[in-house]
Design an enzyme around this catalytic site. Structure first.
Site, PDB file in Angstrom:
ATOM      1  N   GLY B  30      38.277  30.512  23.992  1.00  0.00           N
ATOM      2  CA  GLY B  30      38.603  31.003  25.325  1.00  0.00           C
ATOM      3  C   GLY B  30      39.384  29.998  26.153  1.00  0.00           C
ATOM      4  CB  SER B  31      42.755  29.910  27.390  1.00  0.00           C
ATOM      5  OG  SER B  31      43.098  31.225  27.782  1.00  0.00           O
ATOM      6  N   GLY B  32      39.864  30.485  29.477  1.00  0.00           N
ATOM      7  CA  GLY B  32      39.501  30.716  30.880  1.00  0.00           C
ATOM      8  C   GLY B  32      38.959  29.441  31.515  1.00  0.00           C
ATOM      9  CB  VAL B  98      37.528  34.987  18.249  1.00  0.00           C
ATOM     10  CG1 VAL B  98      36.149  34.843  17.616  1.00  0.00           C
ATOM     11  CG2 VAL B  98      38.149  33.632  18.517  1.00  0.00           C
ATOM     12  CD  GLU B 189      39.632  38.643  46.407  1.00  0.00           C
ATOM     13  OE1 GLU B 189      39.251  37.594  46.927  1.00  0.00           O
ATOM     14  OE2 GLU B 189      39.831  38.761  45.185  1.00  0.00           O
ATOM     15  CG  ASP B 323      32.567  35.550  33.733  1.00  0.00           C
ATOM     16  OD1 ASP B 323      31.984  34.744  34.490  1.00  0.00           O
ATOM     17  OD2 ASP B 323      33.575  36.198  34.066  1.00  0.00           O
ATOM     18  CB  ALA B 339      35.852  30.605  39.210  1.00  0.00           C
ATOM     19  CD  GLN B 340      33.012  25.803  41.842  1.00  0.00           C
ATOM     20  OE1 GLN B 340      32.280  24.961  41.331  1.00  0.00           O
ATOM     21  NE2 GLN B 340      34.297  25.578  42.050  1.00  0.00           N
TER      22      GLN B 340
END
Lengths: 454, 454
Positions: B30-32, B98, B189, B323, B339-340
């Site tokens: 994962g590149s998140g 994957v 948003e 997540d 995200a944190q």
């Protein structure tokens, strides 16, 4: 509302004569240079202008190769049509794919929605790629006409490097051989752009790869690159490309393209999974449709024959401009398919349409040749003025940057975006090297329904 | 070269023990945010780091809605992974999807190429959209998880306006009704972003359209928006959205989605061709695969149960972060999927992997809650600190802009591109309103081949 003609106008949102004066409607097919300039030239005139295109943006074609080589983002070279014309009251836009034109009924048939009525028509549909019947070229080659082409090619090139990095044994099979067919401006600019992407950016991205094994090969059928230029500029172009590591092969014709190689006329083959087809253009297939359904004459490259006023013969309210136009100079030579011709023809076509609505006679198109220029890579370009004066090297490159920056600025009015573009261009800052898959746009237009001609 | 395990390592480009010391390889899926921070935390360590992702870029997820509403270009929120790690010598990247993990053989199975061997594994595969079994939601709804989702939604919204402009009669059929399901940050948003796109930009693009007929409807099943926030901030959010023209409907559940309408639990329906699904997330399907093939326990939302050290139980060399992780605080409450948490867990997982290779015991994950914030639209945001202090309005919006600008700057080091981004964001300069078709990326991973488990 009784006849089908008025019904069509109503669904188009145009009011028919119920107390309102009918303003003539000029329909412009295409959002390229010709269509754009035609619409701009109609600003302030007492006509309704409707541009029709399957994309909602104008693309700055001369820099498309920069998107393909991760130099610029799509948004840098595309501008929404409605944004460009926000201040032009008589302008409207229709997002639609043109299927054909019924010249007698004055209707443009589109894939989406009812046909569009026109009083005058300006056809600026541009050109698509010509494969000259080379087997496999269309199926396996990468063209570079649309934004989607550029995004797709970018993703493919980056994937080749990822593949080679995963398994260096694939390099033997040609995964890092990039072959470009066609030594005109597009091919030359692509070759230079790829070489710089590889040497200046991907070399750092892939420290584990031997970048010396990457090959960029430019094939040209003729005995020189950049054919319309003077001989010394042709030689300079070849030398400059070879200097940055492009393998230039003249008098080399491609006979077949497969998923894994390019076969040449001399019986040899080059292993590659990336064949970029920059060998030529042909008029938009709309020209073929007009030939088949309306009997309009085509000339070399499928272009539509026009009179000196850019009108279709026998159809004084239909004008043709840009790459799809087969207009010829007084010596009978077809004008080159370049942006300058498209721009000037678009303006002339619009002017003649307005003159016709005012009851005036048309004016003949006179091309004001401003010369031609092409970039070979950072700091290298060639330029030739109409009087035969040639320029090359850094000075020519500065001139190229200046002209393109000014031209791009002409349709970009956001200062910061513009400077970001200049910054990206000058610094070769290539962050847009993103692999995002895009469905290829198609230059093919569908066969018109039978009702078009019936 | 004798055993299949070494063969696999060789094709991965890793040298086996022929005079070279074997460096442990840490594979990061994962590149998140989780994967990115994990790899960064491994910088300078005596390990080989290999990130695996099906995209070659990190996307700044908190601003994805800006791409969907034409506020930012994809390149503004995406950064190629190799660019981020250009200076990190022990980093490499694999572009691959994957399929599954063989925990015993320590292999990650991928769609492209041979399986990848790991000594330690960090799973940061993120989340995909949860449709909760609502009929037609997946088929006809627009999710907002990937860049392709955002580009596709942007094109669809712009097409709806083009359609309505062509034929205003379609407005009756709901072509200008935009329905958002889910009153969390994404839904709020999006609603604010759409309203501003319509009122500030498209109003000028479509002067012939009656923009007062455009409706943005936000549906929330619960009795308040922004559930985790304090009540006064929830009320403020609703008031602020209604002030800019969003139709907020609480206690409203969707039962079915069709191409032309959204059906509600109360038996009514809303005509729309645009249903934006922001109602929830579910762990990446890789979690389900690990459950089926390896018997790994899942918790709420499909997340993978971990111990306090972020390890899979019984597999001390496999860590889970972000997540997809079902880690719980000492009270047994799952950490929020924000995200944190992903950033901090990514760092912690990397740290524990390194400790294990050094023969040290793991450290428990302790979440340092920095509070939460969300923007409602230009000049309006909400913010809540861990001590319960709330902020709203312009000051909160300034804080939101500051934090996001700083965070984005953290992975962007090109000053000009960055300022262009700030300019675009501040001025609401929405030139990227381009209709470019993109093949949807998929969050679905394929069923693993039988050989994975066999």
């Amino acid at each position: 509302m009784a006849t089908s003609a008025t019904a069509i106008r109503s669904t188009d949102g145009q009011l028919s004569a119920e107390g309102l004066v009918h303003r003539p409607r000029i329909v412009v097919i295409g959002s390229g240079h010709a269509g754009l300039e035609a619409c701009k030239a109609l600003s302030g005139e007492d006509v309704d202008v409707l541009m029709v295109d399957r994309n909602n943006y104008h693309k700055f074609q001369p820099l498309l190769y920069q998107v393909a080589t991760s130099g610029l983002q799509t948004g840098h070279i595309c501008m929404p049509v409605r944004h460009i014309f926000q201040q032009q009251d008589n302008f409207d836009f229709r997002l639609a794919t043109v299927l054909g034109v019924d010249l007698e009924a004055q209707l443009v048939h589109v894939e989406e929605g009812p046909p569009i009525h026109y009083d005058s028509l300006i056809i600026g549909a541009g050109a698509s790629v010509a494969y000259y019947g080379v087997e496999g070229a269309e199926e396996h080659g990468f063209p570079l006409k649309n934004v989607a082409d550029a995004v797709e090619l970018r993703a493919h090139v980056l994937r080749c490097f990822e593949e080679a990095n995963r398994n260096p044994a694939l390099i033997e099979g040609g995964v890092l051989n990039f072959v470009i067919v066609g030594g005109g401006p597009t091919g030359v600019e692509m070759a230079g752009g790829l070489r710089e992407l590889f040497d200046q950016v991907l070399r750092k991205d892939f420290p584990g790869l031997d970048l010396n094994r990457v090959r960029v090969i430019l094939l040209e059928r003729a005995d020189a690159l950049m054919l319309p230029y003077k001989a010394d500029l042709q030689v300079y172009t070849k030398d400059a490309l070879e200097h940055i590591g492009v393998d230039v092969r003249l008098e080399t014709a491609v006979t077949e393209v497969t998923p894994t190689e390019v076969r040449l006329a001399d019986g040899t083959a080059i292993l590659t999974q990336t064949l970029i087809w920059a060998a030529g253009v042909r008029a938009n297939p709309l020209a073929d449709v007009l030939s088949e359904t309306e009997g309009i004459e085509q000339t070399r490259g499928g272009r539509l024959v026009t009179d000196e006023y850019l009108r279709l013969p026998m159809h004084p309210n239909v004008f043709v401009a840009g790459d799809i136009a087969g207009a010829a100079d007084p010596q009978g030579v077809l004008y080159p398919q370049v942006a300058q011709v498209a721009i000037q023809q678009g303006i002339q076509a619009a002017g003649n349409a307005i003159r016709a609505h005012r009851g005036l006679g048309p004016e003949a198109f006179v091309y004001n040749d401003l010369g031609m220029m092409a970039t070979i890579g950072r700091n290298r370009a060639i330029l030739e003025l109409p009087n035969g004066t040639g320029m090359k090297g850094f000075v020519a490159w500065c001139a190229w940057v200046f002209v393109h920056v000014v031209k791009l600025a002409g349709f970009r009015n956001q200062v910061a975006v513009f400077f970001s573009w200049v910054y990206s261009y000058i610094t070769w800052d290539r962050t847009p090297r993103l692999i995002i898959d895009v469905e290829p746009e198609t230059d093919e237009i569908q066969e018109p329904a039978l009702s078009v001609t019936g």
